[in-house]
Write an enzyme that holds these catalytic residues in place. Structure first.
Site, PDB file in Angstrom:
ATOM      1  N   ASP A   1      -0.213  -8.451   7.879  1.00  0.00           N
ATOM      2  CA  ASP A   1       1.088  -7.991   7.414  1.00  0.00           C
ATOM      3  C   ASP A   1       1.875  -7.628   8.667  1.00  0.00           C
ATOM      4  O   ASP A   1       1.575  -6.631   9.325  1.00  0.00           O
ATOM      5  CB  ASP A   1       0.898  -6.766   6.505  1.00  0.00           C
ATOM      6  CG  ASP A   1       2.212  -6.069   6.169  1.00  0.00           C
ATOM      7  OD1 ASP A   1       3.287  -6.626   6.473  1.00  0.00           O
ATOM      8  OD2 ASP A   1       2.154  -4.959   5.605  1.00  0.00           O
TER       9      ASP A   1
ATOM     10  N   LYS B   1      11.882  -6.997  13.351  1.00  0.00           N
ATOM     11  CA  LYS B   1      11.689  -8.013  12.307  1.00  0.00           C
ATOM     12  C   LYS B   1      13.034  -8.412  11.697  1.00  0.00           C
ATOM     13  O   LYS B   1      13.211  -9.527  11.243  1.00  0.00           O
ATOM     14  CB  LYS B   1      10.760  -7.448  11.240  1.00  0.00           C
ATOM     15  CG  LYS B   1      10.389  -8.424  10.155  1.00  0.00           C
ATOM     16  CD  LYS B   1       9.305  -7.837   9.300  1.00  0.00           C
ATOM     17  CE  LYS B   1       8.981  -8.690   8.107  1.00  0.00           C
ATOM     18  NZ  LYS B   1       7.901  -8.091   7.328  1.00  0.00           N
TER      19      LYS B   1
ATOM     20  N   GLU C   1       5.284 -11.764   0.986  1.00  0.00           N
ATOM     21  CA  GLU C   1       4.641 -10.449   0.895  1.00  0.00           C
ATOM     22  C   GLU C   1       4.315 -10.046  -0.552  1.00  0.00           C
ATOM     23  O   GLU C   1       3.201  -9.604  -0.827  1.00  0.00           O
ATOM     24  CB  GLU C   1       5.520  -9.392   1.574  1.00  0.00           C
ATOM     25  CG  GLU C   1       5.488  -9.549   3.090  1.00  0.00           C
ATOM     26  CD  GLU C   1       6.565  -8.770   3.799  1.00  0.00           C
ATOM     27  OE1 GLU C   1       7.307  -8.016   3.149  1.00  0.00           O
ATOM     28  OE2 GLU C   1       6.668  -8.931   5.029  1.00  0.00           O
TER      29      GLU C   1
ATOM     30  N   ASP D   1       8.681  -4.209  -3.938  1.00  0.00           N
ATOM     31  CA  ASP D   1       8.190  -3.890  -2.594  1.00  0.00           C
ATOM     32  C   ASP D   1       9.300  -3.291  -1.745  1.00  0.00           C
ATOM     33  O   ASP D   1      10.207  -3.996  -1.309  1.00  0.00           O
ATOM     34  CB  ASP D   1       7.647  -5.183  -1.962  1.00  0.00           C
ATOM     35  CG  ASP D   1       7.135  -4.964  -0.544  1.00  0.00           C
ATOM     36  OD1 ASP D   1       7.267  -3.840  -0.014  1.00  0.00           O
ATOM     37  OD2 ASP D   1       6.613  -5.930   0.038  1.00  0.00           O
TER      38      ASP D   1
END
Ligand code: AMP
Length: 566
Positions: free
Chosen positions: A6, A68, A145, A168
């Protein structure tokens, strides 16, 4: 063995399958999460993870986090005298995870599955693959994800066919996925989300609030260290308010400190608009999947920010039931990625499960149309594969010439949802010669085929023109050649990375430096004394003495951090 990673906005984690059980791999510091933070110190030595995160406070101009968000862009981050792309910084995080995994497994780690937000476009996915390659890893697959989270939950808790939604909320992104498990096949029915909404925004709301409640003078407010201290206080308060109804924050003000009490009720009020923003992506994903909330069998909460009671309440309200949660929502995705890695490696434990995924953005071509008043409207987007189509997918649309005696026809492929192509991302194109005929007499079939690895095949077929052409789009804007990858890999390899066997010493030193800046008076002096003593011990190079002193030092800092007496 293939491992699951992850690669998160805030933290990253690597996990493996041990006897079929997804298992998180500890870091060199004994925890599990590696902060996705990179710092370059004054000696040009690169620090990654926890020690780097400490430096967000003490040396913010030479430290980067949340990169990111820049994946897939050409933006560069300057750290000291060096410049990095987001994929270089991600590669450094991946290298650190690889080193931890190799130390834990006592074996080389080369093959991985890396998770990406469902909303990442092809460019961002390519950048993630590139980061893996730059770290010396073979990226066997990228996985969304929420798909990873669903795999973990699906495999462990479901024997029956079911539909569920994965909610999420991580540090930087919000992803919603609707998944269906049917005859052992996990299929993503729809994805949605907001790539600029996450736990960091809740921290930012607290930064604003603390800044107002305990205003600093103008000079302090402009100081990067002050701002880092404010952020640190806000992050701590946010976490504490997940389990407490109020929390006291102390901020330096001149020679003294200002104390503010934050209550959960006020915090929730300050974040009401952020919570409200979580609704629309959920509703859109449900519409795309043609489902109502009552059709869902389960809601799964993932991501550290779902620990906030207001987020859990919203989920419960929207779906009329209490959502399912993994005991550690920070680990869910990495553990799910390890499950996917097991599938990829054909681990016997998961053999019968097949992965299906969706294409996150619509793919199509540019067309021009007559407007009925003698003019031509161009730049119109004709979607061919619509977003949320299960991949691999292949769809064809037929285009016609628009002008009499037209001899050339340009096919341009775009990705996006906007009506005008200029607002979408251009992926590639080609031009065809066509025989001069009356408008509409030459037909061209454009077939798009999109596979799980994000490779887009464009097949163009025109009987009238007698042409068949094929275009494989893997080289998107920002894509780099093999030589370029090799060059950048060498550059990264040449960086002086802080030695791993000294990482723990460095972490305690960086943490003490931060506390020295944060504290005042006697507490600060104590940190200073400890720093001096520990530096002397390090110089003596006796491993046993260093280990004992480091343990004491860390415990003392823990005490200070919690505000308890030494
Ligand atoms: P993730 O990307 O899943 O690791 O989530 C990271 C986000 O979760 C960050 O914004 C953290 O501040 C947030 N987070 C972690 N723990 C908590 C907590 N106890 N309460 C509120 N937010 C948290």
């Amino acid at each position: 063995m293939v491992l699951g990673i992850d690669l998160g906005t805030t933290n990253s984690l690597i996990a493996c399958l041990r006897d079929g059980v997804p298992t998180p791999i500890p870091t060199v510091h004994g925890g599990y999460l590696t902060p996705s933070v990179v710092s370059v110190d004054q000696d040009d030595v690169v620090l990654v993870g926890e020690a780097a995160r400490e430096r967000l406070f003490t040396d913010p101009l030479r430290t980067a986090g949340s990169f990111k968000r820049l994946m897939g862009s050409t933006e560069e981050v300057r750290l000291g005298s060096r410049r990095f792309r987001a994929e270089d910084l991600s590669a450094l995080v991946l290298r650190s995870l690889k080193a931890d995994a190799e130390a834990y497994l006592q074996a080389p780690v080369t093959e991985v599955v890396i998770s990406v937000p469902a909303y990442f476009n092809d460019q961002q996915r390519k950048a993630t693959r590139l980061a893996g390659e730059l770290a010396g890893l073979t990226v066997r697959r990228l996985i969304n994800e929420p798909t990873a989270a669903a795999l973990l939950h699906g495999i462990h808790e479901r024997d029956i066919d079911s539909k569920f939604l994965v909610f999420d909320l991580g540090g930087g992104t919000f992803d919603v996925s609707i998944l269906e498990r049917f005859s052992g096949v996990m299929e993503v029915r729809a994805t949605g989300g907001d790539s600029f909404l996450g736990g960091d925004d809740f921290t930012e709301a607290l930064v604003q609030w603390i800044g107002k409640a305990a205003p600093a003078d103008a000079r302090a407010a402009a100081d990067p260290s002050y701002r880092a201290a404010l952020r640190f206080a806000a992050e701590t308060a946010k976490r504490e308010l997940s389990t407490h109804t109020q929390w006291d924050v102390e901020m330096p003000r001149g020679a003294s400190r200002a104390r503010v009490t934050l209550t959960l009720a006020e915090y929730e009020l300050a974040c009401a608009r952020l919570v409200e923003r979580l609704r629309a992506p959920i509703e859109r994903a449900l519409r795309d999947a043609r489902l109502r909330t009552t059709d869902l069998d389960e809601i799964v909460l993932v991501g550290g920010a779902t620990r906030m009671p207001m987020v859990r309440r919203l989920a419960a309200q929207l779906f009329g039931r209490l959502p399912a949660r993994h005991p550690d929502p920070d680990q869910t995705i990495a553990l799910g990625a390890a499950v996917a890695a097991g599938l990829v490696a054909r681990d016997a434990a998961f053999e019968e499960l097949v992965l299906a995924d969706v294409c996150p953005h619509s793919l199509g071509t540019a067309v021009a149309e007559r407007d009925g008043q003698g003019g031509i409207m161009s730049d119109l987007f004709l979607p061919i594969i619509e977003r949320n189509t299960v991949v691999p997918a292949s769809r064809v649309r037929t285009l016609f010439t628009i002008n009499d005696q037209q001899t050339r026809l340009r096919i341009d492929i775009y990705q996006g949802e906007a009506r005008l192509c200029s607002k979408n991302t251009h992926l590639g194109g080609l031009e065809l010669s066509v025989p001069p005929r009356k408008a509409g007499e030459v037909r061209v079939d454009v077939r798009l085929t999109y596979d799980v690895n994000g490779i887009l095949d464009v097949d163009i077929d025109s009987e009238e023109a007698g042409v068949k052409r094929n275009l494989v789009i893997k080289k998107l804007a920002g894509e780099v050649s093999d030589d370029e990858i090799e060059r950048r890999r060498r550059e990264l390899a040449a960086l002086r990375i802080h030695p791993r066997d000294e990482d723990e010493n460095r972490l305690v030193l960086e943490r003490a430096e931060r506390l020295f800046e944060q504290l005042l008076g006697a507490e600060r002096e104590r940190v200073g004394d400890y720093l001096k003593q520990f530096t002397l011990i390090l110089e003596r190079q006796d491993p046993h003495e260093i280990r004992v002193a480091r343990g004491e030092f860390a415990r003392a800092l823990d005490g200070l951090e919690r505000g308890s007496p030494w």
